[in-house]
Design an enzyme around this catalytic site. Structure first.
Site, PDB file in Angstrom:
ATOM      1  N   CYS A   1     -41.950 -16.239 -13.409  1.00 37.41           N
ATOM      2  CA  CYS A   1     -41.224 -17.338 -12.751  1.00 37.41           C
ATOM      3  C   CYS A   1     -41.770 -17.613 -11.363  1.00 37.41           C
ATOM      4  CB  CYS A   1     -39.727 -17.051 -12.663  1.00 37.41           C
ATOM      5  SG  CYS A   1     -38.938 -16.913 -14.251  1.00 37.41           S
TER       6      CYS A   1
ATOM      7  N   LYS B   1     -30.267  -6.657 -10.526  1.00 38.81           N
ATOM      8  CA  LYS B   1     -31.489  -6.008 -10.069  1.00 38.81           C
ATOM      9  C   LYS B   1     -31.192  -4.813  -9.166  1.00 38.81           C
ATOM     10  CE  LYS B   1     -34.165 -10.302  -9.952  1.00 38.81           C
ATOM     11  NZ  LYS B   1     -34.949 -10.359 -11.183  1.00 38.81           N
TER      12      LYS B   1
ATOM     13  N   ASP C   1     -34.322 -15.475   0.235  1.00 35.92           N
ATOM     14  CA  ASP C   1     -34.087 -15.049  -1.131  1.00 35.92           C
ATOM     15  C   ASP C   1     -34.276 -13.532  -1.101  1.00 35.92           C
ATOM     16  OD1 ASP C   1     -34.151 -14.262  -3.725  1.00 35.92           O
ATOM     17  OD2 ASP C   1     -35.640 -15.726  -4.389  1.00 35.92           O
TER      18      ASP C   1
ATOM     19  N   HIS D   1     -40.187 -17.295  -6.075  1.00 32.31           N
ATOM     20  CA  HIS D   1     -39.687 -17.329  -7.453  1.00 32.31           C
ATOM     21  C   HIS D   1     -39.171 -18.754  -7.674  1.00 32.31           C
ATOM     22  CE1 HIS D   1     -36.774 -16.607 -10.719  1.00 32.31           C
ATOM     23  NE2 HIS D   1     -37.386 -15.459 -10.942  1.00 32.31           N
TER      24      HIS D   1
ATOM     25  N   GLN E   1     -35.214  -9.408  -4.227  1.00 31.24           N
ATOM     26  CA  GLN E   1     -36.061  -8.225  -4.382  1.00 31.24           C
ATOM     27  C   GLN E   1     -36.022  -7.338  -3.141  1.00 31.24           C
ATOM     28  OE1 GLN E   1     -37.491  -7.364  -7.167  1.00 31.24           O
ATOM     29  NE2 GLN E   1     -37.604  -9.261  -8.360  1.00 31.24           N
TER      30      GLN E   1
HETATM   31  C1  LIG Z   1     -37.421 -13.170  -5.848  1.00 28.87           C
HETATM   32  C2  LIG Z   1     -36.448 -13.578  -6.910  1.00 28.87           C
HETATM   33  N1  LIG Z   1     -35.618 -14.606  -6.686  1.00 28.87           N
HETATM   34  C3  LIG Z   1     -34.708 -14.989  -7.591  1.00 28.87           C
HETATM   35  C4  LIG Z   1     -34.579 -14.365  -8.801  1.00 28.87           C
HETATM   36  C5  LIG Z   1     -33.571 -14.873  -9.770  1.00 28.87           C
HETATM   37  O1  LIG Z   1     -32.575 -13.963 -10.051  1.00 28.87           O
HETATM   38  P1  LIG Z   1     -31.471 -14.359 -11.115  1.00 28.87           P
HETATM   39  O2  LIG Z   1     -32.229 -14.665 -12.368  1.00 28.87           O
HETATM   40  O3  LIG Z   1     -30.610 -13.171 -11.257  1.00 28.87           O
HETATM   41  O4  LIG Z   1     -30.766 -15.559 -10.599  1.00 28.87           O
HETATM   42  C6  LIG Z   1     -35.436 -13.292  -9.089  1.00 28.87           C
HETATM   43  C7  LIG Z   1     -35.376 -12.569 -10.374  1.00 28.87           C
HETATM   44  O5  LIG Z   1     -35.733 -12.941 -11.420  1.00 28.87           O
HETATM   45  C8  LIG Z   1     -36.387 -12.902  -8.127  1.00 28.87           C
HETATM   46  O6  LIG Z   1     -37.226 -11.890  -8.364  1.00 28.87           O
END
Ligand SMILES: Cc1ncc(COP(=O)(O)O)c(C=O)c1O
Lengths: 422, 150
Positions: A380, A240, A214, A137, A217
């Site tokens: 993203c 999430k 990270d 992401h 998910q």
């Molecule tokens: C794998 C992953 N990393 C990071 C994020 C970023 O999360 P946040 O927007 O809550 O910072 C997301 C979600 O959009 C994600 O799916």
């Protein structure tokens, strides 16, 4: 034999008022939890109770409300720590979201570059390497890209195979003696791949690099134990995992937090201050400058309680079943191609696909008219879209409250899409 | 949700049979626009002769709304005067920002009035405007010699 789902989905659904919503004259089928999950009444209620009854700033007052608020906030930290198997609540830093958690870490490296006395593990410069994967992401890519740009270090990545798995064969070449930090996604938000971690963490150890995940998910969907994983840090986000927006978590080993320079500075993160200089408070306070998201922490603790009660093993099994059913059913749709692993092994209930001749925007629009909420776009994760030669995908993602019937509706509605654009 | 209102026959027809598609020479201005939320892209060129838009050529990837909109744009402005083209641009932009309140003048906007329904879907307005933004930008570049790429 597959373990049968032990979740009572009907009674879970009753806890989520939004799932009774109608979209036009169609009942909502919410298949976008990978973007953000819905919140059960227990979470909303806990936040309301806190706000109505105990609201105050933390760590600052001797009055009753102040100490109740502090207790609630620190209690949330302890709950989150226990949920991920952290040895101590002090290793849990509350942030705004995953994005901020990862930036906090990247900035620790960047700030260390200006500090001659900084811990060598955080010293980065030309010749040093940072490793991510091609399926990140943007939240776990751009902070590292920027860090490389500013320090002169090199950003490298582990590629993705045609089946949507990490190309682990190249790990020894990508992670070299020059590597200082490896940060990779536990579960891909676009491909749905659940990445095996041991090979990468072992290689990182071998070369003396820090390694983390990270976990945005993974923490919401599978049991996560940081001690078992043997990593140095993980980042995840409250919204999430049935919790509110505005709160996320960085977990890192205590000795790393001690060595890391702070990201944001200001109130609540100090031990002593004069006009000339400041001594920082120990972690986690050192990383929580300013008034934190207090009610949100309370909400996150309630979400953790909710997930604990369901049992993360049961959550995983339920989603494994959903993933299997989704893949099986979607494969029957003419012209549909799954982007990511096509078997429900090492896979989350997040399925991206393309639909021949119809742009994801149009797919999403027609599905919306049927009450079905999916996400469309690049999610993203542009580089992995490029890897598979697609501009965008349609993504359906399931969680604890989703049913087979909702998948059936999705598949049926895809027939409708075909009709409009046939 | 009334899908027919969004996906009018006219729109689907332009989507399936885009007019004037493909990149052509000569051109004085070229613009590349992307919609960062969905990854839609267009490269659009304009060829200006005197006060006339002598050709508009484009290559794009995107949804039905963005592709149909580029096709409609081609029909409307190709061969018109630059002033008329700018007037259509203003009119279409206004229609897209009307939140479903405007119908558009069929006399001047022709097929483009079919996009009136799109203005009710905020997420899709950007799709409809992508090609027009490229056209506006390409015109500016055409009048600034020596600059074709961003
Ligand atoms: C794998 C992953 N990393 C990071 C994020 C970023 O999360 P946040 O927007 O809550 O910072 C997301 C979600 O959009 C994600 O799916």
């Amino acid at each position: 034999m597959e373990a049968a789902s032990k979740l009572d989905v009907e009674s879970i659904r009753a806890d989520f008022p939004i799932l009774r919503r109608m979209i036009g004259d169609k009942p909502l089928a919410y298949l976008d939890s990978a973007a953000t999950s819905q919140k059960p009444v227990q979470v909303v209620e806990a936040m309301r109770r806190f706000t109505d009854h105990s609201n105050a700033n933390i760590s600052r007052s001797v009055h009753t409300l102040g100490s109740e608020a502090t207790e609630a906030y620190e209690g949330a930290r302890a709950k989150v720590a226990a949920f991920i198997g952290a040895p101590s609540p002090d290793e849990v830093v509350f942030t705004k979201n995953s994005t901020e958690a990862i930036n906090l870490l990247a900035y620790a490296f960047q700030n260390a570059a200006f500090d001659p006395s900084a811990d060598p593990r955080f010293k980065l410069g030309p010749g040093d390497e940072i490793v991510v994967t091609e399926m990140e992401h943007h939240a776990n890519l751009i902070p590292w890209q920027q860090l490389a740009l500013r320090t002169g270090a090199t950003l490298k990545w582990i590629g993705v195979t045609d089946h949507g798995r990490l190309d682990l064969g190249c790990v020894p070449e990508v992670i070299t003696e020059r590597c200082k930090v490896v940060s990779f996604t536990a579960v891909s938000n676009l491909l749905g791949t659940v990445n095996p971690t041991s090979q990468i963490t072992a290689r990182a150890r071998e070369v003396g690099a820090l390694v983390g995940l990270d976990a945005s998910q993974s923490v919401p969907h599978i049991p996560v134990d940081v001690t078992e994983l043997g990593v140095d840090f993980i980042a995840f986000t409250g919204h999430k995992m049935l919790g509110p927006t505005g709160i996320g978590v960085l977990w890192a080993k205590a000795d790393l937090l001690d060595a890391m320079p702070p990201f944001l500075t200001g109130g609540s993160m100090i031990k002593t201050v004069t006009m000339e200089k400041t001594v920082f408070a120990p972690a986690p306070a050192k990383f929580e400058a300013g008034t934190p998201p207090i009610a949100e922490a309370v909400g996150l603790a309630a979400a953790v309680d909710y997930l604990d009660k369901l049992g993360m093993e049961n959550v995983r099994n339920h989603e494994k079943e959903l993933a299997g059913y989704m893949l099986e059913q979607l494969e029957t749709v003419d012209g549909l191609e799954v982007v990511g692993p096509r078997v429900p092994i090492g896979r989350s209930a997040t399925v991206s696909f393309t639909f021949e001749g119809v742009h994801p925007h149009d797919v999403g629009q027609v599905l919306d008219a049927e009450g079905i909420a999916v996400r469309v776009g690049h999610h993203c994760a542009k580089p992995v879209c490029d890897r598979f030669g697609v501009n965008a995908t349609t993504r359906a993602s399931g969680y604890v409250y989703n049913t087979r019937e909702e998948i059936d509706r999705l598949v049926e509605a895809l027939g409708q899409v075909r009709k409009v654009f046939g | 949700m009334n899908l027919d209102e969004l996906y009018q026959e006219v729109i689907l027809d332009h989507y399936k049979h885009p007019r004037g598609a493909g990149l052509r020479e000569p051109f004085e201005g070229e613009s590349h626009q992307v919609n960062p939320t969905c990854g839609d892209e267009i490269t659009l060129r304009v060829h200006v002769e005197g006060d006339k838009v002598a050709d508009v050529s484009y290559e794009n990837v995107g949804c039905s709304i963005s592709k149909a909109s580029a096709s409609v744009l081609y029909e409307l402005v190709n061969g018109s005067t630059v002033d008329d083209a700018l007037a259509r641009l203003a009119e279409f932009t206004e229609l897209m920002n009307s939140k479903g309140q405007a119908e558009g003048d069929e006399e001047t906007l022709e097929d483009a009035v079919a996009f009136a329904g799109v203005s009710k879907y905020p997420m899709r307005v950007k799709c409809a405007l992508l090609g027009w933004m490229a056209f506006k930008d390409a015109l500016v570049r055409a009048s600034t010699p020596g600059r074709t790429e961003a």
